[in-house]
Scaffold this motif. Structure first.
Motif, PDB file in Angstrom:
ATOM      1  N   LEU A   1      51.935  46.201  43.317  1.00 14.31           N
ATOM      2  CA  LEU A   1      50.869  46.577  42.394  1.00 14.31           C
ATOM      3  C   LEU A   1      49.497  46.170  42.924  1.00 14.31           C
ATOM      4  CD1 LEU A   1      50.047  47.636  39.547  1.00 14.31           C
ATOM      5  CD2 LEU A   1      50.257  45.266  38.769  1.00 14.31           C
ATOM      6  N   VAL A   2      49.383  44.935  43.392  1.00 14.18           N
ATOM      7  CA  VAL A   2      48.088  44.440  43.867  1.00 14.18           C
ATOM      8  C   VAL A   2      47.576  45.274  45.029  1.00 14.18           C
ATOM      9  CG1 VAL A   2      46.949  42.507  45.008  1.00 14.18           C
ATOM     10  CG2 VAL A   2      48.403  42.089  43.019  1.00 14.18           C
ATOM     11  N   ILE A   3      48.458  45.632  45.947  1.00 17.17           N
ATOM     12  CA  ILE A   3      48.030  46.405  47.116  1.00 17.17           C
ATOM     13  C   ILE A   3      47.531  47.789  46.714  1.00 17.17           C
ATOM     14  CG2 ILE A   3      48.796  47.470  49.277  1.00 17.17           C
ATOM     15  CD1 ILE A   3      50.718  45.131  49.616  1.00 17.17           C
ATOM     16  N   GLU A   4      48.272  48.470  45.842  1.00 15.36           N
ATOM     17  CA  GLU A   4      47.837  49.823  45.486  1.00 15.36           C
ATOM     18  C   GLU A   4      46.554  49.812  44.654  1.00 15.36           C
ATOM     19  OE1 GLU A   4      50.194  52.210  42.677  1.00 15.36           O
ATOM     20  OE2 GLU A   4      51.590  50.529  42.533  1.00 15.36           O
ATOM     21  N   VAL A   5      46.389  48.791  43.804  1.00 16.17           N
ATOM     22  CA  VAL A   5      45.139  48.680  43.042  1.00 16.17           C
ATOM     23  C   VAL A   5      43.964  48.463  43.987  1.00 16.17           C
ATOM     24  CG1 VAL A   5      43.858  47.210  41.450  1.00 16.17           C
ATOM     25  CG2 VAL A   5      46.171  47.929  40.876  1.00 16.17           C
ATOM     26  N   LEU A   6      44.139  47.606  44.979  1.00 17.28           N
ATOM     27  CA  LEU A   6      43.072  47.353  45.952  1.00 17.28           C
ATOM     28  C   LEU A   6      42.672  48.630  46.689  1.00 17.28           C
ATOM     29  CD1 LEU A   6      44.085  43.908  47.503  1.00 17.28           C
ATOM     30  CD2 LEU A   6      42.100  44.400  46.064  1.00 17.28           C
ATOM     31  N   LEU A   7      43.653  49.439  47.051  1.00 14.98           N
ATOM     32  CA  LEU A   7      43.346  50.680  47.769  1.00 14.98           C
ATOM     33  C   LEU A   7      42.570  51.653  46.887  1.00 14.98           C
ATOM     34  CD1 LEU A   7      46.597  51.344  49.848  1.00 14.98           C
ATOM     35  CD2 LEU A   7      44.436  50.388  50.620  1.00 14.98           C
ATOM     36  N   VAL A   8      42.949  51.744  45.613  1.00 14.68           N
ATOM     37  CA  VAL A   8      42.219  52.630  44.708  1.00 14.68           C
ATOM     38  C   VAL A   8      40.788  52.123  44.525  1.00 14.68           C
ATOM     39  CG1 VAL A   8      42.082  53.538  42.359  1.00 14.68           C
ATOM     40  CG2 VAL A   8      44.294  53.411  43.510  1.00 14.68           C
TER      41      VAL A   8
END
Length: 512
Positions: free
Chosen positions: A181-188
């Protein structure tokens, strides 16, 4: 309260309980803190899947520029819903969440109906994601590894992996979900910043927040699309028994989740309009479809970032699969514990404390449904009528309809619960917010049923417009009939619906 895992079979008056060596009738407490609970809940929202899939689809199909404002409006509605829902969570701690709350407010028969609706709805939401997951993984392998495989192969592999993780401790699941979750939020967030730093020809326009952008016949249907993006925040009470202070952590996490999701999606959908320009967002979405986000990142952040985004798109879906799986397993556990499913589902694994039988059931149902759609798949990859895409759209919208109706019923149950307890005066403002949110959710549910053929991409005269929402109707009728049968033939079981662990503590006291 957790029973001793080495206890032997015990019989108690009034229906009795039985535990077996290595198995328990309660989920283990103290497994989740605020962070773990928040991550488990937010993973179901699949942020990247929403930004890359739901948002472009809403822009393209509905032609409404004001999608960011819709997320703000829905955020307000769901905060109002959460006020009463959170207060209810302080009084009822049960892995059955929705149906437990509805039972306490509207009675055991209504609770049985809600239980079947919840089981079908969350199963549908989870299984539907396997379609788009398999489609994307097979596409990635073809693009980057020059390997051609059918979509159902990665879908079935994922189902087995999710099932295995479902048997592990919930805190292990929370760590897996948290990292993804943290990684995909950072990318967005990186894309959002890049879009605002390099806007389209109309600059940093706030036109998407103008109320005038919400005029037109498609607003109701757009609400249906957008509310699906929020699904997940309402799952916090499902994990109440596995937290140390549920009366504190569950309300806190729900407000963090719904507020954070509303702000995050409003800003991200606005960033999409800024990147293309408000006047071009609908046309770009119609041309690029689900590839719009990747099209926009390619020009601003380069091919490597876009490739990573593609991969995280897949891992984000896996996180959502695991999150929904955990919820379904816990609903099955709660239903087995209270006599709405066979008693085997109401026991946990002695090693991990997870609801192992419920996890196995959900995995088996997922494998069967995916296999059925795979057998029916005789269309070329990319055909919009291909079963792989129908699996996602059909089941996703069935599940969303079910959860919207459950939220509306839960809002009503909050009002009835506190009125019956003589607390209407003390809880007056919470009852008002629950009533308002319930009415708003019923309106959205009405639009969902009315425009179901649009949501699933069927024609106006298609039988799918009533067959698919009819699945939720059948689940409700079956649950109500089950409740009526239990009330007539096993009143002691009917009286326990929604009580969860409390019923077993009463049994224990009665037998001592």
């Amino acid at each position: 309260m957790t029973t001793d895992s080495s206890s032997t079979s015990t019989s108690a008056a009034g229906g009795g309980i039985s535990t077996f060596k290595g198995q328990e009738r309660a989920l283990r407490a103290d497994r989740l803190g605020t962070g773990g609970l928040l991550l488990s809940v937010l993973a179901a929202t699949a942020p990247l899947m929403v930004v890359a899939g739901v948002m472009p689809t809403t822009f393209a199909v509905m032609g409404i520029v004001g999608q960011p404002l819709l997320f703000v409006v829905l955020g307000v509605v769901l905060v109002l819903f959460s006020v009463g829902y959170a207060e209810m969570s302080r009084h009822v701690h049960n892995a059955g969440a929705f149906y437990a709350y509805i039972s306490r407010g509207l009675g055991g028969t209504a609770g049985a109906g809600a239980a079947l609706v919840a089981l079908v709805a969350y199963n549908a939401l989870q299984i539907g994601i396997y379609g788009i997951f398999g489609f994307e993984v097979s596409g990635l392998l073809a693009t980057y590894a020059d390997v051609e495989i059918a979509w159902w192969i990665p879908a079935l592999v994922a189902a087995l992996a999710v099932g295995l993780l479902g048997w592990l401790k919930i805190d292990v699941n929370a760590r897996v979900l948290g990292v993804l979750l943290v990684i995909e939020v950072l990318l967005v967030v990186i894309f959002d910043i890049a879009a605002l730093a390099d806007p389209g020809k109309e600059g940093l326009s706030l036109h998407a927040f103008n109320p005038d952008t919400l005029t037109g016949a498609g607003v109701g249907t757009a609400l249906c699309f957008c509310i699906a993006a929020f699904l997940g925040f309402e799952q916090a009470p499902v994990y109440a028994e596995e937290t140390s202070r549920p009366h504190v952590l569950v309300p806190r996490v729900m407000f963090f989740a719904v507020g954070g999701v509303a702000v995050f999606f409003a800003l991200s959908s606005w960033a999409l309009t800024v990147a293309t320009g408000p006047s071009a967002i609908v046309g770009t979405a119609q041309k690029q479809s689900a590839g719009m986000l990747f099209f926009l990142t390619e020009s601003r952040l380069g091919g490597t970032f876009t490739d990573v985004l593609h991969v995280l798109f897949v891992t984000g879906m896996f996180a959502a699969l695991l999150s929904f799986h955990n919820v379904v397993a816990r609903y099955a556990f709660a239903m087995g514990r209270e006599g709405l499913l066979p008693a085997a589902f109401g026991r946990t694994s002695g090693t991990s404390g997870a609801p192992g039988t419920g996890s196995l059931l959900q995995t088996a149902v997922a494998v069967v449904v995916v296999a059925a759609f795979a057998i029916a798949d005789d269309k070329p990859v990319g055909d919009p009528t291909a079963p792989v895409l129908q699996l996602f759209t059909w089941l996703g919208n069935i599940g969303a309809l079910g959860v919207i109706l459950l939220m509306a019923a839960a809002s009503l149950s909050v009002v009835v619960f506190f009125v019956r307890r003589g607390a209407a005066g003390a809880q007056a403002w919470r009852l008002v917010t629950s009533a308002l949110s319930g009415l708003a959710l019923l309106v959205i549910a009405g639009y969902t049923v009315k425009d179901f053929e649009v949501l699933v991409g069927a024609g106006p005269d298609s039988s799918l417009s009533w067959v698919l929402p009819g699945v939720i109707g059948l689940a409700l009728v079956a649950g109500l009939l089950l409740g009526l049968v239990l009330r007539a033939r096993a009143p002691e079981k009917h009286a326990r619906i929604g009580l969860g662990n409390e019923a077993f503590q009463l049994d224990k006291a009665a037998s001592s």
